[in-house]
Design a protein around this motif. Structure first.
Motif: not given
Length: 175
Positions: A111-137
């Motif tokens: 975000h600092q690099l984007v601001a320093k470069a004068g680029m449009e800041p990101f409004d949102t960030i979307r990501g997939v988060f892997t978490e928890g027990d394995r669904a099966f062995p």
């Protein structure tokens, strides 16, 4: 909307939402109650316009974060400072690295690099988060895997609502 700004927020600062997963959101809210951080679990849905989104399901956007990490690592090295590390929450049986100190630092630096470069800041960030027990062995599918959106600009939140109850969406106050 409440913006989280902790040093371990995995997508950096923002208001966090689970995409299309109120069940996982309620699990998280109940976990926070169990830890004594909240007194009552609750889930609020939102209609979100992603606008200028850093989407981590997109290779080019992941490359941006990777380059930001490289730049951040070089700065830390030149300053003689260690890199932050991601860590597990005490008592997590899966040793999921839920405290994302390193990831958050890379996003903040981006975000600092984007601001320093004068680029449009990101409004949102979307990501997939892997978490928890394995669904099966032997599986790499995890039971608590989810997609999260960190909303950095409250203007992206078009409407709040309460998730389905008896098949009816109940809209909250206008934002």
């Amino acid at each position: 909307m409440l913006q989280s700004d902790r040093a371990y927020d995995w997508l950096g600062p923002g208001a966090y939402f689970w995409e299309s997963d109120p069940t996982r959101a309620m699990e998280w809210a109940r976990w926070k109650v169990e830890r004594g951080e909240y007194s009552q679990p609750a889930v609020v849905g939102a209609i979100i316009d992603l606008r200028n989104c850093l989407d981590l399901t997109n290779r080019e956007d992941v490359d941006l974060v990777s380059h930001a990490y490289d730049s951040f690592a070089q700065l830390q090295d030149r300053a003689g400072l260690p890199l932050p590390t991601n860590k597990s929450v005490n008592g997590d049986p899966n040793a999921d690295l839920l405290l994302h100190f390193l990831d958050c630092a890379a996003f903040r630096h981006l975000h600092q690099l984007v601001a320093k470069a004068g680029m449009e800041p990101f409004d949102t960030i979307r990501g997939v988060f892997t978490e928890g027990d394995r669904a099966f062995p032997g599986s790499e599918i995890r039971q608590k895997t989810h997609t999260q959106i960190a909303v950095r600009s409250n203007d992206c939140i078009k409407r709040l609502f309460y998730p389905l109850e008896d098949g009816v969406i109940q809209f909250a106050a206008e934002t």
